[in-house]
Design a protein around this motif. Sequence first.
Motif, PDB file in Angstrom:
ATOM      1  N   TYR A  21      -6.006   0.380  -2.047  1.00 33.89           N
ATOM      2  CA  TYR A  21      -4.696   0.434  -1.402  1.00 33.89           C
ATOM      3  C   TYR A  21      -4.533   1.695  -0.573  1.00 33.89           C
ATOM      4  N   VAL A  60      -1.580  -9.076   1.943  1.00 36.01           N
ATOM      5  CA  VAL A  60      -2.170  -7.752   1.753  1.00 36.01           C
ATOM      6  C   VAL A  60      -3.338  -7.853   0.781  1.00 36.01           C
ATOM      7  N   PRO A  95       0.816  -1.222   0.000  1.00 37.89           N
ATOM      8  CA  PRO A  95       0.000   0.000   0.000  1.00 37.89           C
ATOM      9  C   PRO A  95       0.842   1.260   0.000  1.00 37.89           C
ATOM     10  N   VAL A 116       2.103   1.817  -3.503  1.00 40.75           N
ATOM     11  CA  VAL A 116       1.061   2.342  -4.379  1.00 40.75           C
ATOM     12  C   VAL A 116       0.810   3.807  -4.074  1.00 40.75           C
ATOM     13  N   ALA A 161      -3.004  -3.961   7.006  1.00 40.76           N
ATOM     14  CA  ALA A 161      -2.620  -4.052   5.606  1.00 40.76           C
ATOM     15  C   ALA A 161      -1.774  -2.861   5.193  1.00 40.76           C
ATOM     16  N   ARG A 162      -2.039  -1.720   5.816  1.00 42.02           N
ATOM     17  CA  ARG A 162      -1.244  -0.541   5.479  1.00 42.02           C
ATOM     18  C   ARG A 162       0.069  -0.520   6.254  1.00 42.02           C
TER      19      ARG A 162
END
Lengths: 331, 254
Positions: free
Chosen positions: B171, B195, A6, A9, B250-251
């Motif tokens: 994302y 992720v 992330p 991105v 996830a981040r």
Amino acid sequence: MALPLPAFVAKRRADWDALQSLLARQRAGDLRLEELRTLDTLYRRAAADLAHTQTFYPGTDAHRFLNQLCGQAYAAIYQPPRERWPAVRAFFQRDFPRTLRRERGFVGASAALFFLGLLLGALVVLWEPRGAELLVPPGVRQYVAHGRMWTDDILSVAPPNSVASGIATNNLTVTIVTFAMGLTFGLGTLYMLVNNGVHIGAVGALCIREGMARGFFDFISAHGPVELSIIVIAGGAGLMVGQALIDPGELPRGQALALRGREAVKLVLGCAPFLALIGVVEGYVSPGSLFPTWVKAGLGLCLGALFWGYLLRAGRTEADVTAVLPADSAS
Amino acid sequence: MSTASSPHLDVATPERVALTLPVAGIGYRCLAWLVDASLLFFFWIVAYFVFTLLVSDVLGVFQGLSGLGQTLLVVGVFATQWLYWTLAEVFFHGQTAGKRMLGIRVVRMDGSPVGLYESAVRNLCRAVDFLPMAYAAGCICMLLTRQHRRLGDLLAGTLLVREERIDLDKYTAAPAPSAVPPAAGDTRALTSEEVELVLAFLARAPGLSADVRQRLGARLVDRVGGLSGGEREAVLASPERLEAFLRARARAEG
């Protein structure tokens, strides 16, 4: 160590979005020169990012996205030159006749097959009268039995212009199918050529036997030479395709097919305008007794000579091009 | 390219990056053809009705039409068979209206856009692909070739690639500010598959039924969280807290 996906991105996304919007504007066609440079830079960056994702984040949506983005940018940047009117002119001035001369072996083979059919049909009907029942359509047989040309009635039933457009589409279908049938290893083209030859030969022989040779040649002489040439050329293109399928040479079959297909279609595309012209002649001039036979025969011979003169001479040298061009536009 | 077996087109670019474009299968192509065919069909229907509205004696007009008019009419009919496809593919970057709607595109075997010759070949060959009826030859050819190409594509050296709509927002979407994410037990970096898994779950969570949402969420927390006892209970207390935790994880902020 690679960034988490992330974060990667988030960090790079601005560039990708900018590239996307530039691509959209490139498609719309309002891109300025400075933007073109930016597009190039952004594409290179995106390609680098794609390589990065291929290594560190394979199989993710980010990878798929970049892959697609780079694919679109690649298609936009590495475009083949666009075909425009000058290209069309160059095609008819040089490319088409040259291709035909280069592939004359196939056109010759196609012509031989066609004449073989013609001979076969004619001989069968001349030697064995009952062969006509097999080879000549019943409608035509009836007319001939009554001693009339079936084409006399084309004009009385429908006005000449509708005949012309109907004939043009029919010829177009025959030409396209003769070419495209090459995909059946050339067998379909072979069949189309021989079959058309047999039919024309049989009808002609029947007319001669019944003492109507004059009417038959009266009808066929104006448009026949060019029209049959075009079908023979389309047959040659079909045979090229078939040959590439049967004997691709050093290349894989698929590649040989694509390579030869591009050459072959030039022959078909080049014939298209002449086909339209000859359809007009066949619809307006050939049927009925509007024009005397010698005018029709003269016109047919002239058109045939012009057509083949153009095919054999155009684009030979730069000096010849200018000399042949008027003849081309006249036919 | 999502799985190794799905057909794709590999392109080697001068930038030394290999592109892998997904190939459109027979389903996409049939649908795109249906859209195009019905578009042409409705065009002629509308043209016919407008024409009959304007003139009452249709047959009479046709018979009285000049040679030029009738020739134009025939050319128009022919255009729907061939010119429509070729011009659309040449001028709209390999897309007819139906292909655009389905998000597929005709490209050469090296990934570059089609030119006039390629497009002309592949559309002329519709005559053969259509044999014996309803594109039977083309469909069989598509089923037999690895990259779902019909006979016309084989002859022209083209194929159809698919363009997916991929949403990158997932994302970068910020976690909901109301739910404060608790600290994670361990802070190892997640692999990119994990992720993707978490983000896919988060994208679909609002559409799942409550117990499935809770069960899947709990399994994901167990997989990526490394929590134990009270912390785990606190995270699992409500779907909002659970998803906020997963999003933060996830981040890689957890």
